[in-house]
Structure formats: structure tokens, C-alpha cells
Scaffold this active site. Structure first.
Site, short mmCIF file in Angstrom:
data_model
loop_
_atom_site.label_atom_id
_atom_site.label_comp_id
_atom_site.label_asym_id
_atom_site.label_seq_id
_atom_site.Cartn_x
_atom_site.Cartn_y
_atom_site.Cartn_z
N ASN B 400 0.82 -1.20 0.00
CA ASN B 400 0.00 0.00 0.00
C ASN B 400 0.86 1.26 0.00
O ASN B 400 0.98 1.93 -1.02
CB ASN B 400 -0.95 -0.04 1.21
CG ASN B 400 -2.01 1.05 1.14
OD1 ASN B 400 -1.89 2.00 0.38
ND2 ASN B 400 -3.05 0.92 1.93
N ASP B 401 1.49 1.57 1.13
CA ASP B 401 2.22 2.84 1.22
C ASP B 401 3.37 2.93 0.22
O ASP B 401 3.69 4.01 -0.27
CB ASP B 401 2.74 3.03 2.64
CG ASP B 401 1.61 3.13 3.65
OD1 ASP B 401 0.52 3.59 3.25
OD2 ASP B 401 1.80 2.74 4.81
N VAL B 402 3.99 1.78 -0.11
CA VAL B 402 5.15 1.83 -1.01
C VAL B 402 4.76 2.08 -2.46
O VAL B 402 5.62 2.23 -3.32
CB VAL B 402 6.00 0.53 -0.92
CG1 VAL B 402 6.54 0.35 0.48
CG2 VAL B 402 5.21 -0.68 -1.36
N VAL B 403 3.44 2.10 -2.77
CA VAL B 403 3.00 2.42 -4.13
C VAL B 403 2.10 3.66 -4.15
O VAL B 403 1.41 3.92 -5.12
CB VAL B 403 2.24 1.23 -4.78
CG1 VAL B 403 3.17 0.05 -4.99
CG2 VAL B 403 1.04 0.82 -3.95
#
Lengths: 101, 474
Positions: B400-403
Site C-alpha cells: 500500500n504505502d510503497v506504491v
């Protein structure tokens, strides 16, 4: 030269060696790297062994030594085995040791 | 420092040379072992050499002149092997973060106990410990004790018997800072006046408390940094043990471990665009203020497994982006199965691994390698980011956060500036996700609302199994 000064030299130089070697480890192997360094630093077992064996220092000291030997051995045995288990899994496509896909 | 030698000088000299020789060789083997980790194909052999070095050091130590009986030693070696063996052979790869966290604890316990016993021994001697030696013992016990409890807290959060969210209260950082200063103060006092067992015990207690107060407020998503940092501390504790008992191989191995943990924490912090201090004291992972993410009406597009499968079956380039969600669902084997089907149809499947995907450095790589995916398909962020524009499908599995493109565009976002995987540049993005709940950082992800994004809701493992089934039909 003072003995503790020599030890400081050893520490700093080893730290440099570690820094230069480990910056080259690819992110691919960062988990095995961590378990490997963890296993290697369980070399503190060496200190624990002497403590557990120097029973002339009293029972409390030997018991502390026994506990330390146990904990360090867990990391030596478990650490090297699990590192090997992980590294065994990394295979190149059709590489030399690659299992057929 | 040691009692008068009883053995004849010639014999004791030979014994000394044997021990020192063993230590020297094992130090060399340790460095070579770590060096081998820079080349995946040689890594296994190199680490086996390092294990041989360890064996050599142990055998060498067993003839040490201060050892007068072997009962406790054998008992410890036997018990340690009995516990360590299953920890090495049985623990599943998905549980690797907590496995590593608990092993930092064991290492730190060993170092701390040696420090306590050594202080007790030296304090009983007429001269007491010297100032330099006391400094070494202080570092050893302080680093050791905080790593013991800190690692246990990390273990608890990863094993989920402690809540993964940050546990915070008012004045927490003040308490941590106070404990830190107290620990350093006690150590300084002991270095000046070593003969104070009460101060020594107080320092031990402060170290144990500090470890708890340091890790408890840190959220689950920040665990890669915490584990790396504890790795470093455990190494430094080992090194300090070497200083305290005058043993170079301990100093060297500890320095290597300390350097490694430090480098990994820097890499992890950079990958999150945050400073050490921010990770340790920022309590990131707490829900952001409600105003941060205004609820949007933009509908998300759901996609059926059938449609997704058709698209994947005829794609030329598919880039899989695995995250912690894949590890939780244990879906890596289904990923491999799907990749094989796509490759059979003539497509290429690559894997984009963000440095902080998962709960520890490199965790995703291990899981995918375990599923028999060749490691040359696993690409680091800098390597793969240019490829997304050529990809027909980017398949995001539990990341989630890494994209989250907000890291590039939204200055007000807590993750602004964090390097991310540019999945939004792919022709089509398919996100496998359980529901629309926000990620660990609690931040709205606009990727899910983008025009070229479709959501495939459900458990990652079940969804992938369905995709595999459908691709076979296609």
C-alpha cells in the site's frame, strides 16, 4: 602500546571492514545477512564458555555462565542453520545449482 | 588478571598459541563469510566457512586455562542446541522477522550475563575493575540489557501478542530521554568509581526499562528499522564483551554485526525518507489527524477475477509488487504458479521489491525465493522503476504505502518524499486487497482511485488461486 588502545584499533578497523563489505551486499540478501551477522556475533559464546567453566569463581557465576552458554548456543546453532536454509533457496534461472522449474 | 598458571610455561605457551591461532583464523573466516554474501551464488559456501570458523573458536576456547570443569558448559551447549535446532530448521520463512528479533534477544542476554558475572568477579578482587574495563562492562551491560527487552517487545509486536500499533502516552519521549540520561549517568559514575555494585544493578535495571520504552511506541510498519537497529546494538554489546574480557575475535565479530545493523537501519530509514530520530521518537503509524485525508466520492473500479485473468494471460510484461499482505496471506506459491502460466503464454514476469516491503529488510526476497522464483527476477526499486511504463499489468499484492503516488505529489502527506515504486505508470494496475481500509500508515491511497487502476477484492491467496484457475481456462 596500551592493550586497551590496541583493542580500540581492532574495533575501529573491523568496523571499517564491516562497513565496506556490507555496503556491497545486495538488498536481495538482506535477510540472510541479518541472520548471518546474528549468528557470527554469537561468538560471545566464547566468553560464556570460560565463565561457565571457571567453577572456582562460585556457583552463581557458573550458573550465569550456563545461561549465557545456552542463549549463545541457540544463536550459533539456529543462526547458521537458518542462514543456510535461506541461502539454499536463492537460485538463478537455470543456474548452476538451479533446480528445474 | 588471571590466577597464577599451574601448567609448565612451555605447555601454557603452546596452549595460548593454539587458542590465539584459532581466534585469528575464525576472524578471517567471518569476514570472508560476510564477503561471500555480496555474490548470491557463493553465499552459501562462504557462510559454511564462517560456521567452520565458529566451531574452531569454540574448540579453541575449550582448552582455556581458566576452565576447570566442563559440567555447566556441556549442559549449556546441549540445551542451547536443543532449542536452537528447531529454531533453525522448523521456523517458517513468513515468521522470519520475529525469529530474528528473538535471536537478537538471546545474543543480548548472553552478553549481558557475561558482563554481570565479570563485574561481580572483578568487584570481588582487591583492586576492582580498572576504569577502562569498567567502561567496557558498562557499554556491554547497557547495550545488552536494552537490546534484551527491546528485542522482546519487537518480537511481541511481530508475533502479535502485543499490539502492533504504537503504544504512546503523554510524556513518553520525556521518560525515554530520562531513562537514557540515567543509564549514561550511572555508567559514567561507575567508570569513575567502579566499586559500586548497587549502581551497577541500577544501570542494568535502567537499561531493561529503556529497551521497553524505546520500542513500545514504534508501529509495526517501522519494524524493519527497529530490527536493524537492535541488530546493531546486539553486535555492539558483543564487541563490548570483547573489550571487557580482552578478546579480539569478539571485538571483531561484534564490530561486523554492529556495522551491518547500522547500514541496514540507514538503508531502511532512507527508503522511508525519515531520520533515525523520527523513527524512534515520531511514533509514526499512529492514525493521522482526520483532516489529512478528505473522504472522496470517486468510486473505485472493481474487476472480476475472470477479466483480470484474461488480461494477465495475454500480457507481455507483468510486474508483481508484493507487500506484507502477501506474506500474511502466504500467497507466494500461488504467485509463482500464476507467473509460470503467464510465462508459458510467452509473457515475462518480474518482481518489484521495495526496500521496506514486509517487516524486515529483504523479507519479500526470501519469501519469493522460497516459492522457487529465480532470484534474477527479483528487482530492486531503482532497477525496476523505469520498467513500469513498459508493463501491461502491474499486479499489487498486499502493498500500500510503497506504491502511494502521494509520496511524489502531496506535500501534506506524512509519506511525502519517500521513494516509491512507480506502478501508476503501468498500462493497467490491478490491486489485490482485502478491503478499502487504509494501509499501516493510515493514509488514503489515490492509486486506488486512478483511472488505470482496478481493484480485485478478497484474500490475496484465494484471489490468486482463482486467477490461476481462470488463466488456465483462458
Amino acid at each position: 602500546m596500551n592493550l586497551q588502545l590496541i583493542e580500540l584499533y581492532v574495533f575501529i578497523l573491523a568496523g571499517f571492514v564491516g562497513f565496506f563489505v556490507i555496503t556491497k551486499v545486495p538488498a536481495l540478501l538482506h535477510t540472510p545477512l541479518m541472520s548471518a551477522t546474528n549468528a557470527i556475533s554469537a561468538i560471545s559464546l566464547v566468553g560464556s564458555l570460560v565463565l561457565a567453566g571457571a567453577t572456582d569463581r562460585g556457583t552463581l557465576s557458573a550458573v550465569l555462565g550456563f545461561l549465557a552458554v545456552t542463549c549463545a548456543t541457540i544463536n550459533v546453532v539456529g543462526g547458521f542453520i537458518i542462514t543456510d536454509r535461506m541461502l539454499r533457496m536463492f537460485k538463478r534461472e537455470g543456474g548452476p545449482k538451479g533446480r528445474a522449474r | 588478571m588471571s590466577p597464577v598458571e599451574l601448567a609448565p610455561p612451555a605447555l601454557s605457551g603452546a596452549r595460548e598459541a593454539f587458542i590465539e591461532g584459532a581466534y585469528l583464523i575464525s576472524s578471517i573466516l567471518f569476514v570472508l563469510g560476510l564477503k561471500s554474501l555480496t555474490v548470491p551464488d557463493r553465499a552459501r559456501r562462504g557462510m559454511q566457512l564462517a560456521a567452520l570458523g565458529m566451531l574452531l573458536a569454540i574448540v579453541g576456547t575449550l582448552v582455556h586455562h581458566e576452565i576447570v570443569s566442563y559440567g555447566w558448559i556441556l549442559a549449556g551447549l546441549a540445551l542451547g542446541t536443543a532449542i536452537g535446532w528447531p529454531l533453525g530448521t522448523r521456523v517458517p520463512m513468513t515468521a522470519m522477522p520475529q525469529r530474528i528479533a528473538i535471536s537478537h534477544m538471546f545474543g543480548a542476554i548472553a552478553a549481558t550475563l557475561v558482563g554481570v558475572a565479570e563485574y561481580r568477579h572483578l568487584a570481588g578482587l582487591p583492586g576492582g575493575p580498572g576504569h577502562g574495563q569498567m567502561a567496557a562492562l558498562g557499554f556491554e551491560v547497557l547495550f545488552g540489557s536494552l537490546t534484551v527487552t527491546g528485542s522482546f517487545m519487537a518480537f511481541g509486536k511481530l508475533q502479535e501478542f502485543l499490539p502492533g500499533r504504537p503504544l504512546t502516552f503523554r510524556g513518553q519521549n520525556l521518560l525515554s530521554a530520562g531513562l537514557f540520561l540515567a543509564g549514561v549517568g550511572l555508567m559514567a559514575w561507575l567508570v569513575v568509581a567502579p566499586q559500586h555494585p548497587a549502581a551497577f544493578l541500577a544501570m542494568l535495571a535502567v537499561g531493561l526499562l529503556f529497551g521497553v520504552s524505546l520500542v513500545l511506541p514504534i508501529g509495526g510498519a517501522d519494524m524493519p528499522v527497529v530490527i536493524s537497529l537492535l541488530n546493531s546494538y546486539a553486535g555492539l554489546a558483543s564487541s563490548a564483551t570483547g573489550f571487557a574480557i580482552g578478546n579480539n575475535v569478539l571485538i571483531i565479530a561484534g564490530a561486523l554485526d554492529g556495522a551491518s545493523g547500522f547500514i541496514l537501519s540507514v538503508v531502511m530509514s532512507k527508503a522511508m525518507n525519515r531520520s533515525f530520530g523520527n523513527v524512534l521518537f515520531g511514533a509514526f503509524g499512529a492514525p493521522p489527524p482526520p483532516s489529512a485525508a478528505p473522504a472522496r466520492d470517486v468510486a473505485v473500479r472493481a474487476i472480476t477475477p475472470e477479466d483480470a485473468a484474461t488480461e494477465l494471460a495475454y500480457a507481455r510484461l507483468v510486474i508483481v509488487v508484493p507487500g506484507y499482505g502477501m506474506a500474511v496471506a502466504q500467497a507466494q506459491h500461488q504467485v509463482r504458479e500464476m507467473a509460470q502460466l503467464i510465462e508459458r503464454n510467452g509473457g515475462t514476469v518480474l518482481y518489484a521489491i521495495h526496500p521496506v516491503a514486509g517487516r524486515m529488510p529483504g523479507h519479500m526476497n526470501v519469501l519469493l525465493a522460497e516459492a522457487d522464483i529465480p532470484y534474477d527476477r527479483l528487482k530492486e526499486m531503482e532497477e525496476i522503476n523505469g520498467e513500469f511504463k513498459n508493463a501491461d499489468v502491474a499486479l499489487v499484492i498486499g502493498a500500500n504505502d510503497v506504491v502511494n503516488p502521494a509520496a511524489r505529489t502531496d506535500r501534506s502527506s506524512p509519506i511525502y518524499g519517500m521513494p516509491i515504486l512507480d506502478v501508476d505508470q503501468a498500462r493497467h494496475v490491478i490491486v489485490l486487497k482485502r478491503s478499502m481500509s487504509p494501509g499501516f500508515a493510515g493514509i488514503e491511497n489515490e492509486l486506488f482511485h486512478a483511472a488505470n487502476t482496478s481493484m480485485l477484492f478478497g484474500d490475496a491467496k484465494a484471489s490468486l488461486a482463482q486467477l490461476v484457475h481462470e488463466i488456465k481456462q483462458a
